[in-house]
Enzyme design. Sequence first.
Site, PDB file in Angstrom:
ATOM      1  N   CYS A  39     -20.145  43.683 -49.699  1.00 48.28           N
ATOM      2  CA  CYS A  39     -19.788  43.436 -51.101  1.00 48.28           C
ATOM      3  C   CYS A  39     -18.504  42.629 -51.193  1.00 48.28           C
ATOM      4  CB  CYS A  39     -19.650  44.799 -51.801  1.00 48.28           C
ATOM      5  SG  CYS A  39     -19.066  44.686 -53.482  1.00 48.28           S
TER       6      CYS A  39
ATOM      7  N   CYS B 160     -16.068  43.749 -53.882  1.00 50.38           N
ATOM      8  CA  CYS B 160     -15.325  44.959 -53.511  1.00 50.38           C
ATOM      9  C   CYS B 160     -14.223  44.644 -52.502  1.00 50.38           C
ATOM     10  CB  CYS B 160     -16.254  45.994 -52.868  1.00 50.38           C
ATOM     11  SG  CYS B 160     -17.738  46.342 -53.810  1.00 50.38           S
ATOM     12  N   ASP B 161     -14.536  43.814 -51.508  1.00 51.33           N
ATOM     13  CA  ASP B 161     -13.666  43.735 -50.331  1.00 51.33           C
ATOM     14  C   ASP B 161     -13.032  42.369 -50.077  1.00 51.33           C
ATOM     15  OD1 ASP B 161     -14.210  46.395 -49.812  1.00 51.33           O
ATOM     16  OD2 ASP B 161     -15.980  45.926 -48.608  1.00 51.33           O
TER      17      ASP B 161
HETATM   18  C1  LIG Z   1     -19.510  49.707 -48.056  1.00 53.77           C
HETATM   19  C2  LIG Z   1     -19.471  49.645 -49.572  1.00 53.77           C
HETATM   20  C3  LIG Z   1     -18.261  49.465 -50.200  1.00 53.77           C
HETATM   21  C4  LIG Z   1     -18.192  49.417 -51.590  1.00 53.77           C
HETATM   22  N1  LIG Z   1     -16.976  49.253 -52.180  1.00 53.77           N
HETATM   23  C5  LIG Z   1     -16.883  49.256 -53.514  1.00 53.77           C
HETATM   24  C6  LIG Z   1     -15.621  49.109 -54.157  1.00 53.77           C
HETATM   25  O1  LIG Z   1     -14.592  48.954 -53.507  1.00 53.77           O
HETATM   26  N2  LIG Z   1     -15.610  49.133 -55.521  1.00 53.77           N
HETATM   27  C7  LIG Z   1     -16.737  49.263 -56.270  1.00 53.77           C
HETATM   28  O2  LIG Z   1     -16.654  49.312 -57.502  1.00 53.77           O
HETATM   29  N3  LIG Z   1     -17.946  49.385 -55.695  1.00 53.77           N
HETATM   30  C8  LIG Z   1     -18.047  49.371 -54.337  1.00 53.77           C
HETATM   31  N4  LIG Z   1     -19.270  49.463 -53.747  1.00 53.77           N
HETATM   32  C9  LIG Z   1     -20.459  49.537 -54.609  1.00 53.77           C
HETATM   33  C10 LIG Z   1     -20.593  50.974 -55.139  1.00 53.77           C
HETATM   34  O3  LIG Z   1     -20.519  51.860 -54.054  1.00 53.77           O
HETATM   35  C11 LIG Z   1     -21.900  51.147 -55.870  1.00 53.77           C
HETATM   36  O4  LIG Z   1     -22.002  50.171 -56.896  1.00 53.77           O
HETATM   37  C12 LIG Z   1     -21.985  52.534 -56.511  1.00 53.77           C
HETATM   38  O5  LIG Z   1     -21.810  53.532 -55.541  1.00 53.77           O
HETATM   39  C13 LIG Z   1     -23.332  52.735 -57.196  1.00 53.77           C
HETATM   40  O6  LIG Z   1     -23.369  54.014 -57.722  1.00 53.77           O
HETATM   41  P1  LIG Z   1     -24.733  54.784 -57.971  1.00 53.77           P
HETATM   42  O7  LIG Z   1     -24.363  56.146 -58.427  1.00 53.77           O
HETATM   43  O8  LIG Z   1     -25.630  53.979 -58.812  1.00 53.77           O
HETATM   44  O9  LIG Z   1     -25.459  54.858 -56.540  1.00 53.77           O
HETATM   45  P2  LIG Z   1     -24.990  55.419 -55.141  1.00 53.77           P
HETATM   46  O10 LIG Z   1     -23.529  55.494 -55.001  1.00 53.77           O
HETATM   47  O11 LIG Z   1     -25.754  54.633 -54.157  1.00 53.77           O
HETATM   48  O12 LIG Z   1     -25.544  56.904 -55.147  1.00 53.77           O
HETATM   49  C14 LIG Z   1     -26.912  57.186 -55.147  1.00 53.77           C
HETATM   50  C15 LIG Z   1     -27.116  58.614 -54.772  1.00 53.77           C
HETATM   51  O13 LIG Z   1     -28.493  58.971 -54.895  1.00 53.77           O
HETATM   52  C16 LIG Z   1     -28.869  59.735 -53.780  1.00 53.77           C
HETATM   53  N5  LIG Z   1     -30.303  59.692 -53.553  1.00 53.77           N
HETATM   54  C17 LIG Z   1     -31.116  58.634 -53.325  1.00 53.77           C
HETATM   55  N6  LIG Z   1     -32.396  59.041 -53.173  1.00 53.77           N
HETATM   56  C18 LIG Z   1     -32.375  60.388 -53.320  1.00 53.77           C
HETATM   57  C19 LIG Z   1     -33.362  61.407 -53.261  1.00 53.77           C
HETATM   58  N7  LIG Z   1     -34.664  61.134 -53.020  1.00 53.77           N
HETATM   59  N8  LIG Z   1     -32.980  62.689 -53.433  1.00 53.77           N
HETATM   60  C20 LIG Z   1     -31.696  63.017 -53.683  1.00 53.77           C
HETATM   61  N9  LIG Z   1     -30.710  62.081 -53.755  1.00 53.77           N
HETATM   62  C21 LIG Z   1     -31.053  60.800 -53.571  1.00 53.77           C
HETATM   63  C22 LIG Z   1     -28.080  59.071 -52.643  1.00 53.77           C
HETATM   64  O14 LIG Z   1     -28.064  59.885 -51.533  1.00 53.77           O
HETATM   65  C23 LIG Z   1     -26.730  58.921 -53.317  1.00 53.77           C
HETATM   66  O15 LIG Z   1     -26.020  60.127 -53.279  1.00 53.77           O
HETATM   67  C24 LIG Z   1     -19.369  49.528 -52.363  1.00 53.77           C
HETATM   68  C25 LIG Z   1     -20.602  49.694 -51.721  1.00 53.77           C
HETATM   69  C26 LIG Z   1     -20.653  49.753 -50.343  1.00 53.77           C
HETATM   70  C27 LIG Z   1     -21.982  49.954 -49.660  1.00 53.77           C
END
Ligand SMILES: Cc1cc2nc3c(=O)[nH]c(=O)nc-3n(C[C@H](O)[C@H](O)[C@H](O)COP(=O)(O)OP(=O)(O)OC[C@H]3O[C@@H](n4cnc5c(N)ncnc54)[C@H](O)[C@@H]3O)c2cc1C
Length: 324
Positions: A133, A136-137
């Site tokens: 990302c 992000c980084d």
């Molecule tokens: C390495 C990295 C660094 C990042 N750094 C930043 C940053 O600095 N700043 C920023 O704003 N964003 C950053 N991001 C992006 C950010 O992490 C995501 O945009 C954000 O986490 C999305 O949130 P979400 O809740 O939609 O999904 P997620 O955080 O992906 O959470 C989804 C959840 O659903 C769960 N899940 C999926 N399928 C199932 C299932 N069948 N049963 C139960 N649970 C399930 C997963 O296990 C997880 O807990 C980064 C991403 C990555 C990969």
Amino acid sequence: MREIIIIGSGPAGYTAAIYAARANLKPLVIASSVEAGGELMNTTEVENYPGFPEGIQGPDLMAQFQAQAERFGAEVVYDDVASLELEGDVKRVTLGSGETHEAKSIIVATGSAYRKLGLDDEERLSGHGVSWCATCDGFFFREKTIAVVGGGDSAMEEATFLTRFASKVYVIHRRDSLKASKIMQDRAFANEKIEFVWNSEVTGITGDEGVTGVILNDTVTGEVSALDVQGLFVAIGNDPRTHVVHGQLDLTDDGTIAVSGRSSKTNLPGVFAAGDVIDPHYRQAVTAAASGTVAALDAEEYLASLPQAPLADASENELAVVTH
Ligand SMILES: Cc1cc2nc3c(=O)[nH]c(=O)nc-3n(C[C@H](O)[C@H](O)[C@H](O)COP(=O)(O)OP(=O)(O)OC[C@H]3O[C@@H](n4cnc5c(N)ncnc54)[C@H](O)[C@@H]3O)c2cc1C
């Protein structure tokens, strides 16, 4: 039967849980067995989440989200959703353990997964020079030489964005032409800081504490070479985690769950979706959190519209008052 079950414990799921819990809906959060906390558990410093001027470690931020949701009565289960029955007034959620839960409404906040190269070094150096990302980084790579892997629009967008910080950006692509749209290609070709490395696959990443270089395999000649870089951005695509809703919820052409306008409403009444699983573009913690808020408010509105069973006594009546 529960009022609401939230699937996923990333910023979207926990924010939905905070709102639902504060509305006395006693949400159950299915957090996942091994990926609880979501994508931010895989990163180190988060510098762009508002409210933390000094930055915060990803896992610490997610611990705060969870504590805030639990403070208002959200219940968290560390298991995976194995299957869902989403049609009808009663939604059924079956967990990996075989346990079944019923609810009047569901919020799907299962996120999305960046496609990975599949190298051991990639995991080892994730958050230490390897990133998925640029938004992000990118800021961590000021005046550094870095590489972007990929040949599509997102790779061109990431590479062009990263030239704001890096002194040089290599774009490594396994073919001799790009999949990206003409306008994105032209922009990248015109950028003096970007150099293309064609017909090359990354087969290794070097460095102990941080990235020092990549090992390349020429896809035409088979020749192996090394390229010195201090950062590697992998931009080869993203897959919304929708397998548990396949065949039940409509998806968009991007593979995200389809929602109506700016709402979180899916094609099924009482089923809402939030966060990266509905977002093909922005995919940030703060946008996911905001989307979780929308889903909780939509679910509250839906639940309030259902015919209410008569309440047992006045104290329950007080509990039913919704506050924001
Ligand atoms: C390495 C990295 C660094 C990042 N750094 C930043 C940053 O600095 N700043 C920023 O704003 N964003 C950053 N991001 C992006 C950010 O992490 C995501 O945009 C954000 O986490 C999305 O949130 P979400 O809740 O939609 O999904 P997620 O955080 O992906 O959470 C989804 C959840 O659903 C769960 N899940 C999926 N399928 C199932 C299932 N069948 N049963 C139960 N649970 C399930 C997963 O296990 C997880 O807990 C980064 C991403 C990555 C990969």
